[in-house]
Design an enzyme around this catalytic site. Structure first.
Site, PDB file in Angstrom:
ATOM      1  N   GLY A  70      -5.804  -2.796   0.495  1.00  0.00           N
ATOM      2  CA  GLY A  70      -4.446  -3.209   0.824  1.00  0.00           C
ATOM      3  C   GLY A  70      -3.618  -3.596  -0.378  1.00  0.00           C
ATOM      4  O   GLY A  70      -2.432  -3.235  -0.480  1.00  0.00           O
TER       5      GLY A  70
ATOM      6  N   SER B 109      -5.427  -1.886   5.388  1.00  0.00           N
ATOM      7  CA  SER B 109      -6.720  -2.069   4.727  1.00  0.00           C
ATOM      8  C   SER B 109      -7.866  -1.862   5.701  1.00  0.00           C
ATOM      9  O   SER B 109      -7.753  -2.159   6.894  1.00  0.00           O
ATOM     10  CB  SER B 109      -6.791  -3.472   4.122  1.00  0.00           C
TER      11      SER B 109
ATOM     12  N   CYS C 188      -7.337 -14.415  -1.449  1.00  0.00           N
ATOM     13  CA  CYS C 188      -6.862 -13.921  -2.747  1.00  0.00           C
ATOM     14  C   CYS C 188      -6.242 -15.010  -3.598  1.00  0.00           C
ATOM     15  O   CYS C 188      -5.863 -14.771  -4.739  1.00  0.00           O
ATOM     16  CB  CYS C 188      -5.866 -12.785  -2.534  1.00  0.00           C
TER      17      CYS C 188
END
Length: 377
Positions: free
Chosen positions: A69, A197, A323
């Site tokens: 992604g 994703s 992330c």
């Protein structure tokens, strides 16, 4: 261990593992090679492209497989900007985008682009009036996610798309969290580009896709690239793509029933928090939301502590997007919706999936009550 961090990643489902294994063993050729092994791999690759295009109702010529992604976000946005340099150097995004978009826009700012970072409401939605007021003659592209990865709010992309279309502005949306959970109406929302994703839908990591409307001009980020029609360099992972598309087909077939089931679990959790009188603030109780994600603030307890204690008791949760974990900063979404830094640090994210049961939710409630009581001793 009870896993409640599906928004970070999902376990691969058996059908996806089997597809990967079969293709890896039997269709191992490079799809760019001209011999029979290469031709077989190319046939599988193009079959996967066609099947994925059908799922999201777009022309297959606009589908490009990527390394995930984040890769799709970065390549799609940069490719669109390179193909439309003449249109201007003003971009629009939000303060609550995924780190891949946020960090790219910081880089673009250093390269001479002017960026408007939109605020969101107290429920996490884009303010449409502010969006329209931010548009200038130099505005070339807006990147606004479909679903927020921390609190699950669904952005009004149809209304956003209408505004951007009226002003002839390119519209990219990070659809990683929404893909396979709710329909993505690309044409109806006037989306020029999206990213999706594999590992969020029970497929392998390291695989994703970007869609760019074939009617929109774009240019390759890496000149002379031959793979994926010039969109991305590197030998294409055909087994991974096959496993991704199998996972996508299965999750689309299950989408309606599964989201209803997960909404029931989410509602049960929220109701039990109230019944137990736990000092927990529910984030995004009323707004349009994805059933799979629930944000909470536990009064007086930092999210990091809650996460570690849950882990100690065999429950995996998170303190936000995987992330950005480890940066020791309060949730950017909490700050954006008006929480103080101290309050924002209390944030935890629960995310549910295919293997989550009502028993898992009840055990979580038991552990949360225990954590709160022990903390206050």
């Amino acid at each position: 261990m009870i896993y409640l961090d599906y928004a970070a990643t999902t376990p691969m489902r058996d059908e996806s593992i089997q597809a990967y294994s079969e293709v890896a063993k039997k269709i191992f050729g490079n799809p760019s090679s001209l011999h029979d092994h290469g031709t077989s791999a190319k046939n599988v690759l193009e079959g996967c492209r066609e099947e994925l295009a059908k799922l999201i109702a777009v022309p297959k010529s606009g589908v490009f497989f990527t390394g995930g992604g984040s890769d799709a976000n970065i390549l799609a946005i940069q490719s669109l900007l390179l193909g439309n340099k003449h249109k201007g150097k003003h971009l629009i995004t939000t303060k609550v985008e995924h780190s891949s978009v946020k960090n790219l826009f910081k880089k673009l700012e250093d390269e001479g682009y002017t960026i408007t970072y939109l605020n969101v409401t107290s429920s996490g939605e884009v303010n449409l009036k502010e969006l329209e007021q931010s548009i200038t003659e130099e505005t070339v592209l807006a990147s606004i996610h479909h679903v927020n990865s921390e609190i699950g709010v669904i952005q009004p992309i149809h209304e956003i798309g209408k505004i951007l279309k009226k002003h002839d502005i390119l519209f990219h949306s990070d659809c990683v969290q929404s893909f396979g959970k709710i329909p993505i109406e690309i044409k109806e929302a006037n989306l020029d580009s999206i990213s999706i994703s594999s590992h969020k839908i029970y497929g392998p990591k390291g695989v994703g896709a970007a869609y760019i409307n074939p009617m929109v001009k774009w240019s390759s980020v890496f000149p002379n690239t031959s793979h994926e029609f010039g969109f991305r360099p590197g030998t294409v992972d055909v087994p991974g793509i096959a496993a991704f598309v199998i996972a996508a087909q299965l999750i689309y077939n299950e989408m309606t029933d599964e989201q209803q089931r997960l909404q029931t679990l989410r509602t049960h959790l929220i109701e039990e928090i109230g019944h137990l009188h736990l000092p927990i603030e529910i984030i995004n109780r009323a707004s349009l939301h994805l059933p799979t994600i629930l944000g909470l603030l536990i009064e007086g307890i930092e999210g990091q502590y809650s996460m570690l204690e849950c882990n100690r008791h065999g429950v995996a949760i998170s303190t936000g997007s995987a992330c950005q974990v480890g940066q020791q900063e309060p949730s950017k979404t909490m700050i954006a919706i008006g929480k103080t830094p101290d309050k924002a640090k209390q944030f935890i994210r629960l995310s549910f999936g295919k293997y989550t049961t009502i028993e898992d939710i009840d055990f979580l409630l038991k552990i949360m009550k225990q954590i709160i009581n022990n903390f206050r001793l």
